[in-house]
Each structure stands twice: as structure tokens, then as C-alpha cells.
Design a protein around this motif. Structure first.
Motif, PDB file in Angstrom:
ATOM      1  N   ASN A   1       0.134   2.483   4.004  1.00 43.09           N
ATOM      2  CA  ASN A   1      -1.091   3.278   4.061  1.00 43.09           C
ATOM      3  C   ASN A   1      -2.239   2.461   4.648  1.00 43.09           C
ATOM      4  O   ASN A   1      -3.398   2.856   4.541  1.00 43.09           O
ATOM      5  N   ASP A   2      -1.888   1.342   5.253  1.00 39.71           N
ATOM      6  CA  ASP A   2      -2.857   0.444   5.858  1.00 39.71           C
ATOM      7  C   ASP A   2      -2.793   0.613   7.373  1.00 39.71           C
ATOM      8  O   ASP A   2      -1.821   0.223   8.015  1.00 39.71           O
ATOM      9  N   LEU A   3      -3.836   1.209   7.962  1.00 40.01           N
ATOM     10  CA  LEU A   3      -3.834   1.492   9.392  1.00 40.01           C
ATOM     11  C   LEU A   3      -3.764   0.220  10.228  1.00 40.01           C
ATOM     12  O   LEU A   3      -3.124   0.189  11.282  1.00 40.01           O
ATOM     13  N   GLU A   4      -4.404  -0.834   9.772  1.00 46.37           N
ATOM     14  CA  GLU A   4      -4.382  -2.090  10.514  1.00 46.37           C
ATOM     15  C   GLU A   4      -2.974  -2.673  10.544  1.00 46.37           C
ATOM     16  O   GLU A   4      -2.509  -3.152  11.595  1.00 46.37           O
TER      17      GLU A   4
ATOM     18  N   SER B   1       0.811  -1.220   0.000  1.00 43.76           N
ATOM     19  CA  SER B   1       0.000   0.000   0.000  1.00 43.76           C
ATOM     20  C   SER B   1       0.842   1.266   0.000  1.00 43.76           C
ATOM     21  O   SER B   1       0.364   2.340  -0.385  1.00 43.76           O
ATOM     22  N   ALA B   2       2.107   1.147   0.421  1.00 44.38           N
ATOM     23  CA  ALA B   2       2.985   2.325   0.488  1.00 44.38           C
ATOM     24  C   ALA B   2       3.490   2.760  -0.875  1.00 44.38           C
ATOM     25  O   ALA B   2       4.027   3.866  -1.014  1.00 44.38           O
ATOM     26  N   VAL B   3       3.371   1.899  -1.878  1.00 41.97           N
ATOM     27  CA  VAL B   3       3.895   2.225  -3.218  1.00 41.97           C
ATOM     28  C   VAL B   3       2.777   2.169  -4.247  1.00 41.97           C
ATOM     29  O   VAL B   3       2.990   1.853  -5.417  1.00 41.97           O
ATOM     30  N   ALA B   4       1.549   2.516  -3.842  1.00 41.36           N
ATOM     31  CA  ALA B   4       0.387   2.418  -4.727  1.00 41.36           C
ATOM     32  C   ALA B   4       0.369   3.478  -5.814  1.00 41.36           C
ATOM     33  O   ALA B   4      -0.166   3.262  -6.905  1.00 41.36           O
ATOM     34  N   THR B   5       0.946   4.647  -5.545  1.00 39.00           N
ATOM     35  CA  THR B   5       0.975   5.728  -6.535  1.00 39.00           C
ATOM     36  C   THR B   5       2.405   6.235  -6.685  1.00 39.00           C
ATOM     37  O   THR B   5       3.280   5.955  -5.860  1.00 39.00           O
ATOM     38  N   SER B   6       2.638   7.019  -7.735  1.00 38.98           N
ATOM     39  CA  SER B   6       3.988   7.556  -7.958  1.00 38.98           C
ATOM     40  C   SER B   6       4.394   8.487  -6.824  1.00 38.98           C
ATOM     41  O   SER B   6       5.566   8.529  -6.422  1.00 38.98           O
ATOM     42  N   ALA B   7       3.413   9.240  -6.291  1.00 37.17           N
ATOM     43  CA  ALA B   7       3.729  10.127  -5.161  1.00 37.17           C
ATOM     44  C   ALA B   7       4.121   9.312  -3.941  1.00 37.17           C
ATOM     45  O   ALA B   7       5.047   9.666  -3.201  1.00 37.17           O
TER      46      ALA B   7
ATOM     47  N   VAL C   1       6.356  -5.367  17.119  1.00 31.00           N
ATOM     48  CA  VAL C   1       7.804  -5.150  17.085  1.00 31.00           C
ATOM     49  C   VAL C   1       8.324  -4.779  18.467  1.00 31.00           C
ATOM     50  O   VAL C   1       7.787  -3.890  19.140  1.00 31.00           O
ATOM     51  N   ASP C   2       9.378  -5.450  18.886  1.00 26.76           N
ATOM     52  CA  ASP C   2      10.007  -5.205  20.183  1.00 26.76           C
ATOM     53  C   ASP C   2      11.210  -4.289  19.972  1.00 26.76           C
ATOM     54  O   ASP C   2      12.298  -4.732  19.608  1.00 26.76           O
ATOM     55  N   ALA C   3      11.008  -2.989  20.163  1.00 25.62           N
ATOM     56  CA  ALA C   3      12.086  -2.018  19.972  1.00 25.62           C
ATOM     57  C   ALA C   3      11.800  -0.779  20.805  1.00 25.62           C
ATOM     58  O   ALA C   3      10.653  -0.510  21.175  1.00 25.62           O
ATOM     59  N   ALA C   4      12.848  -0.016  21.080  1.00 28.80           N
ATOM     60  CA  ALA C   4      12.684   1.208  21.865  1.00 28.80           C
ATOM     61  C   ALA C   4      11.866   2.249  21.120  1.00 28.80           C
ATOM     62  O   ALA C   4      11.082   2.983  21.720  1.00 28.80           O
ATOM     63  N   CYS C   5      12.044   2.332  19.795  1.00 33.34           N
ATOM     64  CA  CYS C   5      11.324   3.303  18.979  1.00 33.34           C
ATOM     65  C   CYS C   5      10.754   2.601  17.751  1.00 33.34           C
ATOM     66  O   CYS C   5      11.503   1.929  17.022  1.00 33.34           O
ATOM     67  N   VAL C   6       9.466   2.756  17.520  1.00 35.11           N
ATOM     68  CA  VAL C   6       8.807   2.148  16.360  1.00 35.11           C
ATOM     69  C   VAL C   6       8.125   3.258  15.568  1.00 35.11           C
ATOM     70  O   VAL C   6       7.311   4.010  16.107  1.00 35.11           O
ATOM     71  N   TYR C   7       8.477   3.363  14.289  1.00 36.11           N
ATOM     72  CA  TYR C   7       8.008   4.445  13.429  1.00 36.11           C
ATOM     73  C   TYR C   7       6.992   3.953  12.409  1.00 36.11           C
ATOM     74  O   TYR C   7       7.084   2.831  11.920  1.00 36.11           O
ATOM     75  N   VAL C   8       6.053   4.832  12.067  1.00 38.49           N
ATOM     76  CA  VAL C   8       5.157   4.608  10.941  1.00 38.49           C
ATOM     77  C   VAL C   8       5.359   5.765   9.961  1.00 38.49           C
ATOM     78  O   VAL C   8       5.200   6.939  10.319  1.00 38.49           O
ATOM     79  N   ASN C   9       5.770   5.423   8.738  1.00 39.04           N
ATOM     80  CA  ASN C   9       5.942   6.398   7.660  1.00 39.04           C
ATOM     81  C   ASN C   9       6.909   7.530   8.011  1.00 39.04           C
ATOM     82  O   ASN C   9       6.649   8.711   7.766  1.00 39.04           O
ATOM     83  N   ALA C  10       8.044   7.166   8.591  1.00 34.99           N
ATOM     84  CA  ALA C  10       9.084   8.145   8.900  1.00 34.99           C
ATOM     85  C   ALA C  10      10.435   7.438   8.984  1.00 34.99           C
ATOM     86  O   ALA C  10      10.515   6.232   9.198  1.00 34.99           O
ATOM     87  N   SER C  11      11.487   8.211   8.819  1.00 32.45           N
ATOM     88  CA  SER C  11      12.854   7.692   8.861  1.00 32.45           C
ATOM     89  C   SER C  11      13.267   7.316  10.276  1.00 32.45           C
ATOM     90  O   SER C  11      12.906   7.992  11.250  1.00 32.45           O
ATOM     91  N   THR C  12      14.059   6.272  10.401  1.00 32.24           N
ATOM     92  CA  THR C  12      14.612   5.876  11.699  1.00 32.24           C
ATOM     93  C   THR C  12      15.615   6.893  12.232  1.00 32.24           C
ATOM     94  O   THR C  12      15.974   6.849  13.410  1.00 32.24           O
ATOM     95  N   ARG C  13      16.067   7.807  11.400  1.00 34.03           N
ATOM     96  CA  ARG C  13      17.082   8.780  11.800  1.00 34.03           C
ATOM     97  C   ARG C  13      16.591   9.753  12.874  1.00 34.03           C
ATOM     98  O   ARG C  13      17.373  10.493  13.451  1.00 34.03           O
ATOM     99  N   PHE C  14      15.293   9.743  13.155  1.00 35.09           N
ATOM    100  CA  PHE C  14      14.775  10.665  14.170  1.00 35.09           C
ATOM    101  C   PHE C  14      15.019  10.188  15.600  1.00 35.09           C
ATOM    102  O   PHE C  14      14.748  10.930  16.545  1.00 35.09           O
TER     103      PHE C  14
END
Length: 423
Positions: A354-357, A234-240, A366-379
Motif C-alpha cells: 500500500n506504499d506508492l513509493e 503495508s500490505a498486511v496492515a489490516t485484516s482486510a 525489477v527486470d521482467a516482461a510483466c511487473v504487477y502491483v497488487n495482483a496475481s502473476t497468473r494474469f
């Protein structure tokens, strides 16, 4: 008495003094330390140039040289980090909770400094100033033990910090630098019961393993970062969408590959391969090497300037800290979660979807200190999270987790007030 033992004594003496300092006094001393770094930036940069020259002559890879390197902009960043710490509320003496017992006793749980801290770290001279400022504001004297590769930089920084603390009416003995460079020095720190209250290892797998296995004092384990990004169809459904996904991956891998929050493995859902992989190969051409499993390699095709090699099992568990990205095909979100929980280091993990579920399933699984949705791990960074600076990123679960600011150096005590009660 050796120099390190002298420093232990200095830090213990400083602990008693620092415990009596109020927020205004600590802030004044830190402001003077920041001013001293600014005033001495030419000396600091000259010392750093020696370290960088020596590192390159010794064959250090450029991604790690970048962690060592200082320039005017990075000095500005160090000063800004101290200024943010100054502006933060003093964490000492905060009443966490309070209650009155049936017999009339008032019980209050109040934050207090953890004690004398030591940090053992590699390269990155900015860590020297960050940790000194955070520990001082938290009321914890600190022993800094950087790597030999950054020794001249650290000497110059600590000299400026100590001079500034003294000029600002603070306690210069609350910040000490171990300077011998000997490996025996680490062992002495790790066995300094009664002198050091907590030690934080901040660096690669071998350093962390050595500290955890040999310490006779409490350890806050900080992060090796084998970080992942999982891409859903779902993250690559459109060119944008594709452009956004590529931008996130490029940022997570290329912006600063020699740090623990850079992505090391990309997990791609089988149904997203054909859309994503040619674009990824194009984005990484002449910038990073891809190490792909059979399916992702076939989907990537041939792109001029893109180096693609077959991945091995070892690639899934490697923190490259370099311009290398492993790519593995998975058939579901659950498969991605299982891979991350097997090979990850509980640092930072991301899902692009783009799938909320699926996003919620990933966050929960996921077992991690920081878990991201639609963002870089660099934060994953103390400064970005608003801490001003960070002591490191804890990948353990006991006491503290994730980017560590001043709160990680806090414990508490109970203050009990009575009016003559006896038991």
C-alpha cells in the motif's frame, strides 16, 4: 524426401499464397477451422484421453497432466480464442509511418509477415490451435512440433484445423504438424535455413536451452517462469489487507501450478512475517508444501496439515510447476528486487503493497516482461491481455517481449514511391 522436408516445401508454398489473402478471406477460413474443431470435439477428446492415460501410466505429475487434459469447457475455450483472433484487426499492411523526402520520394513503413514460423512446445494441446490461428491471421505459415505426450491430441486438432481451412476456402498447407516424435526432428527444424524463418521454443528450461544453443535460424525465446511475489508490511496492515494478500498468493500458486506464470517464490519483508506466515500456512494446509528459510519457518509456526520444509539455495532458482512454494525473508524492497533480478527468469513479478513509493521502486527496479502491483502473476496470458490467444511469453528483449499475439509475427518493409527520381 522425408516427411518433414515435404512439410517445409508445403509451408513455403503456402507462404506465397497466404501473402495474397486479405483479412476477410483469412477470417472466413479461421471461422471454418473453429467450426471443424467444434464438429470434431468427440474425436479430439477421445484422442486426448489416450494421451492423458499414457501420461499417468508413465508417472507424469498431476499438475502437468492438467496442462495436457482437455474437456468440453477447454474445447470451448480453444474455439473462443480463435473467434477473438478473427475479430481482431488484420496486422498485415498497416502503415506504421510515412514521410516525403526533399526529392519528392514518398517513404512508407508497412507491416508484413515475418515468414514461415515453427514452434516447439510441450504438452498443452490448446497451444496447437492458438498458434495455428494467430500465425494464419498474421500471414505466417506455421510448423507445429508438440511433445510426444500430446501427440494424439495434436493430430486430432490439426486434422480438424486443416479440414476447416480447406472448407473455408483457405490454405490448409499453411498449418503442418511434425509427427515423428523423434528428437532428430527438432534438430532438423533448428537447422532449416531457407525454409523456416523463426522458431519459438515454448516449454521448460531444458527445451529452451537446447533450442537456443543449437538453432541456426532466428529464435524468439519464450518463458521458463520462476516468478515471485514480494509482500511489504503495508500490505498486511489490516485484516482486510491480509485476506486480499492471501487470496492473491493462493491464486498465483494453486489455481494452475503447472504453468509458467504461477508463482514459485514468495518474498516476505521481515516486518510482515509474524502477521502473514500463520495465515499463509493455514491457507496452504493440505494444498501445497512450503519451503521456508529459517525466519519464515519460525514465523509460520505449526499448522495442522501444512508441510513446511527448510529451503535450500536450489529452491530459489527452481520452477517447480507443482504444489510447492518457496518462502524467503527479506529486509527491504531493494533486497527483494536484487533477489528477483538474480534468480528470476524475466517473466512475471509482483509486489503487494500500500506504499506508492515502494510500488514505483519495484516497477522501476525489477527486470521482467510483466511487473504487477497488487495482483496475481497468473494474469500474464495472451488471452487475458486481449490477444485472443498467444504464441508464448517472450522473456527476451529483442524484437518482442511478454505475451505474444499476432504482432510478434510481424516485421516491416519500406515502400518507396517516386515520379522518375534518380540519384
Amino acid at each position: 524426401m522425408n516427411n518433414l522436408k515435404n512439410q517445409f516445401v508445403s509451408l513455403k508454398q503456402a507462404q506465397a499464397q497466404l501473402a495474397m489473402e486479405n483479412a476477410a478471406a483469412k477470417n472466413k477460413a479461421l471461422a471454418a477451422a473453429a467450426a471443424a474443431i467444434d464438429r470434431n470435439r468427440d474425436n479430439i477428446l477421445a484422442a486426448n484421453a489416450k494421451d492423458v492415460e499414457k501420461a499417468r501410466a508413465g508417472g507424469m505429475k498431476e499438475s502437468l497432466v492438467d496442462r495436457l487434459f482437455l474437456n468440453g469447457q477447454r474445447i470451448d475455450g480453444i474455439i473462443e480464442g480463435i473467434e477473438v483472433v478473427i475479430r481482431q484487426d488484420d496486422p498485415v499492411g498497416r502503415v506504421c509511418s510515412g514521410w516525403t523526402l526533399p526529392n519528392g520520394l514518398l517513404v512508407e513503413q508497412v507491416t508484413v509477415p515475418l515468414g514461415v514460423a515453427a514452434i516447439i512446445y510441450e504438452s498443452r494441446p490448446n497451444v496447437t490451435a492458438d498458434c495455428a490461428a494467430l500465425a494464419y491471421k498474421a500471414g505466417c505459415p506455421i510448423l507445429l512440433r508438440g511433445s510426444s505426450s500430446a501427440l494424439e491430441s495434436n493430430k486430432a486438432l490439426v486434422a480438424a484445423i486443416k479440414a476447416g481451412l480447406e472448407e473455408g476456402g483457405g490454405i490448409a498447407g499453411a498449418v503442418e504438424l511434425a509427427v515423428s516424435g523423434s528428437r532428430d526432428e527438432i534438430d532438423e527444424i533448428l537447422t532449416a535455413r531457407g525454409w523456416i524463418d523463426v522458431v519459438l521454443p515454448r516449454g521448460g528450461k531444458e527445451l529452451i536451452r537446447r533450442v537456443v544453443e543449437n538453432a541456426r535460424i532466428p529464435v524468439i525465446e519464450t518463458g521458463e517462469g520462476n516468478c515471485h511475489i514480494y509482500v511489504e508490511p503495508s500490505a498486511v496492515a489490516t485484516s482486510a489487507d491480509i485476506d486480499k494478500v492471501i487470496a492473491i498468493i493462493v491464486n498465483a500458486k494453486l489455481q494452475k501450478p503447472g504453468v509458467c506464470n504461477a508463482v514459485e517464490t514468495l518474498l516476505v519483508h521481515r516486518d510482515a512475517l509474524a502477521t502473514l506466515m500463520p495465515k499463509l500456512a493455514e491457507a496452504m494446509a493440505k494444498k501445497a508444501e512450503l519451503r521456508c528459510d529459517t525466519e519464515s519457518k519460525a514465523a509460520a509456526g505449526t499448522t495442522a496439515g501444512c508441510t513446511i520444509k527448510h529451503a535450500t539455495e536450489e529452491d530459489w532458482e527452481t520452477e517447480y510447476l507443482d504444489y510447492i512454494l518457496a518462502v524467503k525473508t527479506v529486509g527491504s524492497c531493494d533486497e527483494a528486487i536484487a533477489h528477483i533480478n538474480r534468480f528470476g527468469t524475466k517473466h512475471s513479478e509482483a509486489i503487494l503493497t500500500n506504499d506508492l513509493e515502494a510500488a514505483q521502486r519495484f516497477r522501476t527496479g525489477v527486470d521482467a516482461a510483466c511487473v504487477y502491483v497488487n495482483a496475481s502473476t497468473r494474469f500474464t496470458d495472451g488471452g487475458v491481455f486481449g490477444f485472443g490467444a498467444e504464441l508464448g511469453i517472450s522473456t527476451q528483449k529483442f524484437h518482442t517481449r511478454g505475451p505474444m499475439g499476432m504482432e510478434a509475427l510481424m516485421t516491416y518493409k519500406y515502400l518507396v514511391s517516386g515520379s522518375g527520381q534518380t540519384r
